[in-house]
Motif scaffolding. Sequence first.
Motif, PDB file in Angstrom:
ATOM      1  N   ILE A  30       0.848  -1.185   0.000  1.00  0.00           N
ATOM      2  CA  ILE A  30       0.000   0.000   0.000  1.00  0.00           C
ATOM      3  C   ILE A  30       0.887   1.238   0.000  1.00  0.00           C
ATOM      4  CG2 ILE A  30      -1.723   1.331   1.283  1.00  0.00           C
ATOM      5  CD1 ILE A  30      -2.834  -1.229   0.090  1.00  0.00           C
ATOM      6  N   ALA A  31       0.623   2.180  -0.900  1.00  0.00           N
ATOM      7  CA  ALA A  31       1.337   3.454  -0.928  1.00  0.00           C
ATOM      8  C   ALA A  31       0.493   4.508  -0.225  1.00  0.00           C
ATOM      9  CB  ALA A  31       1.612   3.875  -2.365  1.00  0.00           C
ATOM     10  N   LEU A  32       1.111   5.244   0.689  1.00  0.00           N
ATOM     11  CA  LEU A  32       0.451   6.376   1.345  1.00  0.00           C
ATOM     12  C   LEU A  32       1.151   7.631   0.851  1.00  0.00           C
ATOM     13  CD1 LEU A  32      -1.702   7.232   3.394  1.00  0.00           C
ATOM     14  CD2 LEU A  32       0.020   7.027   5.191  1.00  0.00           C
ATOM     15  N   LEU A  33       0.423   8.414   0.054  1.00  0.00           N
ATOM     16  CA  LEU A  33       1.026   9.514  -0.695  1.00  0.00           C
ATOM     17  C   LEU A  33       0.476  10.859  -0.246  1.00  0.00           C
ATOM     18  CD1 LEU A  33       0.619   7.826  -4.205  1.00  0.00           C
ATOM     19  CD2 LEU A  33       2.649   7.781  -2.742  1.00  0.00           C
ATOM     20  N   GLY A  34       1.203  11.916  -0.593  1.00  0.00           N
ATOM     21  CA  GLY A  34       0.772  13.264  -0.265  1.00  0.00           C
ATOM     22  C   GLY A  34       1.968  14.164  -0.059  1.00  0.00           C
ATOM     23  N   ALA A  35       1.725  15.462  -0.086  1.00  0.00           N
ATOM     24  CA  ALA A  35       2.796  16.440   0.067  1.00  0.00           C
ATOM     25  C   ALA A  35       3.297  16.455   1.508  1.00  0.00           C
ATOM     26  CB  ALA A  35       2.296  17.827  -0.336  1.00  0.00           C
ATOM     27  N   SER A 195       6.027   8.098  -8.640  1.00  0.00           N
ATOM     28  CA  SER A 195       6.008   7.203  -9.801  1.00  0.00           C
ATOM     29  C   SER A 195       6.536   5.824  -9.438  1.00  0.00           C
ATOM     30  CB  SER A 195       6.809   7.807 -10.958  1.00  0.00           C
ATOM     31  OG  SER A 195       8.160   8.009 -10.577  1.00  0.00           O
ATOM     32  N   MET A 196       7.636   5.769  -8.663  1.00  0.00           N
ATOM     33  CA  MET A 196       8.190   4.477  -8.293  1.00  0.00           C
ATOM     34  C   MET A 196       7.297   3.767  -7.284  1.00  0.00           C
ATOM     35  SD  MET A 196      12.333   4.934  -8.234  1.00  0.00           S
ATOM     36  CE  MET A 196      12.581   3.156  -8.231  1.00  0.00           C
ATOM     37  N   ALA A 197       6.694   4.528  -6.371  1.00  0.00           N
ATOM     38  CA  ALA A 197       5.800   3.923  -5.386  1.00  0.00           C
ATOM     39  C   ALA A 197       4.617   3.261  -6.068  1.00  0.00           C
ATOM     40  CB  ALA A 197       5.323   4.975  -4.395  1.00  0.00           C
ATOM     41  N   SER A 215      -8.381   7.506  -3.052  1.00  0.00           N
ATOM     42  CA  SER A 215      -7.865   6.150  -2.859  1.00  0.00           C
ATOM     43  C   SER A 215      -8.219   5.335  -4.093  1.00  0.00           C
ATOM     44  CB  SER A 215      -8.455   5.505  -1.603  1.00  0.00           C
ATOM     45  OG  SER A 215      -9.855   5.343  -1.732  1.00  0.00           O
ATOM     46  N   GLY A 216      -7.484   4.257  -4.292  1.00  0.00           N
ATOM     47  CA  GLY A 216      -7.769   3.411  -5.442  1.00  0.00           C
ATOM     48  C   GLY A 216      -6.586   2.527  -5.764  1.00  0.00           C
ATOM     49  N   THR A 217      -6.687   1.819  -6.869  1.00  0.00           N
ATOM     50  CA  THR A 217      -5.563   1.007  -7.315  1.00  0.00           C
ATOM     51  C   THR A 217      -4.444   1.929  -7.778  1.00  0.00           C
ATOM     52  OG1 THR A 217      -6.295   0.908  -9.611  1.00  0.00           O
ATOM     53  CG2 THR A 217      -7.172  -0.761  -8.102  1.00  0.00           C
ATOM     54  N   ALA A 218      -3.258   1.353  -7.887  1.00  0.00           N
ATOM     55  CA  ALA A 218      -2.123   2.154  -8.355  1.00  0.00           C
ATOM     56  C   ALA A 218      -2.396   2.738  -9.733  1.00  0.00           C
ATOM     57  CB  ALA A 218      -0.863   1.300  -8.376  1.00  0.00           C
ATOM     58  N   THR A 226      -6.607  14.359  -8.408  1.00  0.00           N
ATOM     59  CA  THR A 226      -6.526  14.599  -6.965  1.00  0.00           C
ATOM     60  C   THR A 226      -5.104  14.411  -6.464  1.00  0.00           C
ATOM     61  OG1 THR A 226      -8.802  13.845  -6.699  1.00  0.00           O
ATOM     62  CG2 THR A 226      -7.453  13.937  -4.713  1.00  0.00           C
ATOM     63  N   LEU A 227      -4.424  13.389  -6.988  1.00  0.00           N
ATOM     64  CA  LEU A 227      -3.039  13.160  -6.604  1.00  0.00           C
ATOM     65  C   LEU A 227      -2.166  14.330  -7.020  1.00  0.00           C
ATOM     66  CD1 LEU A 227      -0.780  11.355  -5.510  1.00  0.00           C
ATOM     67  CD2 LEU A 227      -0.675  10.254  -7.747  1.00  0.00           C
ATOM     68  N   GLN A 228      -2.337  14.798  -8.233  1.00  0.00           N
ATOM     69  CA  GLN A 228      -1.561  15.936  -8.707  1.00  0.00           C
ATOM     70  C   GLN A 228      -1.845  17.179  -7.872  1.00  0.00           C
ATOM     71  OE1 GLN A 228      -2.088  16.336 -12.990  1.00  0.00           O
ATOM     72  NE2 GLN A 228      -2.214  14.119 -13.213  1.00  0.00           N
ATOM     73  N   ALA A 229      -3.117  17.393  -7.537  1.00  0.00           N
ATOM     74  CA  ALA A 229      -3.483  18.558  -6.728  1.00  0.00           C
ATOM     75  C   ALA A 229      -2.872  18.480  -5.338  1.00  0.00           C
ATOM     76  CB  ALA A 229      -4.997  18.673  -6.648  1.00  0.00           C
ATOM     77  N   ALA A 230      -2.821  17.276  -4.771  1.00  0.00           N
ATOM     78  CA  ALA A 230      -2.271  17.101  -3.435  1.00  0.00           C
ATOM     79  C   ALA A 230      -0.817  17.531  -3.377  1.00  0.00           C
ATOM     80  CB  ALA A 230      -2.415  15.651  -2.984  1.00  0.00           C
ATOM     81  N   TYR A 231      -0.056  17.222  -4.426  1.00  0.00           N
ATOM     82  CA  TYR A 231       1.367  17.576  -4.439  1.00  0.00           C
ATOM     83  C   TYR A 231       1.605  19.025  -4.832  1.00  0.00           C
ATOM     84  CZ  TYR A 231       3.001  12.972  -3.316  1.00  0.00           C
ATOM     85  OH  TYR A 231       3.269  11.804  -2.640  1.00  0.00           O
ATOM     86  N   LEU A 232       0.606  19.622  -5.452  1.00  0.00           N
ATOM     87  CA  LEU A 232       0.708  21.039  -5.773  1.00  0.00           C
ATOM     88  C   LEU A 232       0.192  21.920  -4.647  1.00  0.00           C
ATOM     89  CD1 LEU A 232      -0.437  20.969  -9.511  1.00  0.00           C
ATOM     90  CD2 LEU A 232       1.868  21.446  -8.656  1.00  0.00           C
ATOM     91  N   GLY A 233      -0.372  21.257  -3.606  1.00  0.00           N
ATOM     92  CA  GLY A 233      -0.854  22.007  -2.455  1.00  0.00           C
ATOM     93  C   GLY A 233      -2.256  22.525  -2.622  1.00  0.00           C
ATOM     94  N   ALA A 234      -2.962  22.079  -3.658  1.00  0.00           N
ATOM     95  CA  ALA A 234      -4.324  22.547  -3.849  1.00  0.00           C
ATOM     96  C   ALA A 234      -5.260  21.795  -2.917  1.00  0.00           C
ATOM     97  CB  ALA A 234      -4.755  22.319  -5.290  1.00  0.00           C
TER      98      ALA A 234
END
Length: 235
Positions: A30-35, A195-197, A215-218, A226-234
């Motif tokens: 499981i990958a737990l991602l975010g800024a 990307s590697m995660a 949340s979802g599959t890789a 949503t993932l892109q927004a999370a890393y951009l701080g939106a």
Amino acid sequence: MLSVQSLQVQYGAVQAVRGIDLDVHEGEIIALLGANGAGKSSTLNALVGLAPASGGKIVFSGQDVTGSAPERFTSLGMTLSPEGRRVFGTLSVQENLLMGAYSMRDKAAVKAAWERVFDLFPILQERREQFAGTLSGGQQQMLAVGRALMSNPRLLLLDEPSLGLAPKIVEQIFELITVLRKQGVTLMVVEQNVSMALEIADRGYVMASGRIAASGTAAELRDSETLQAAYLGAE
């Protein structure tokens, strides 16, 4: 294997984790991602009793372990390899590894853990008498993971395992994660290298401002706005 329901983590007036739900099934990565500052490390720390859960419930292997001491999590089979490695620099490699096996009383199990770690990380066997503080960054990361593996965990939590490492070492760390899964270890990985995660993960969760934003599959998360927004701080 692990069920987290409405988990909250608060430090004084700061609420780091705001009522998240997540599940980890046996055999998954499981990958737990975010800024930075999204609440990922606070989540992992709460899952092993290093940060107090101010609300919610943690169930591991069918047992409610909310509020348990860290040693209980270790004895049940859940261990954290923390961000920043946190090896004991003035202790030898061998002594650091023994710290990971402090809760084990079965000498045969400890011997098997030694053999497993040295098989995965031959460099640690070569340098077992060396002070941990004199190892390279990559070797210290191997030591941190090896120390966590000494307790023979069923669920291993890895917090930023590739942070600050050279690309070649990063590849080795991610290869290790897939090897551990083949050996029967379930893993949850907090990782800035998205990307590697997502290349090695089965599923993932994206955190933003202490909440689960997606949340979802890789494959589903790879192209997620949503993932892109999370890393951009939106928001």
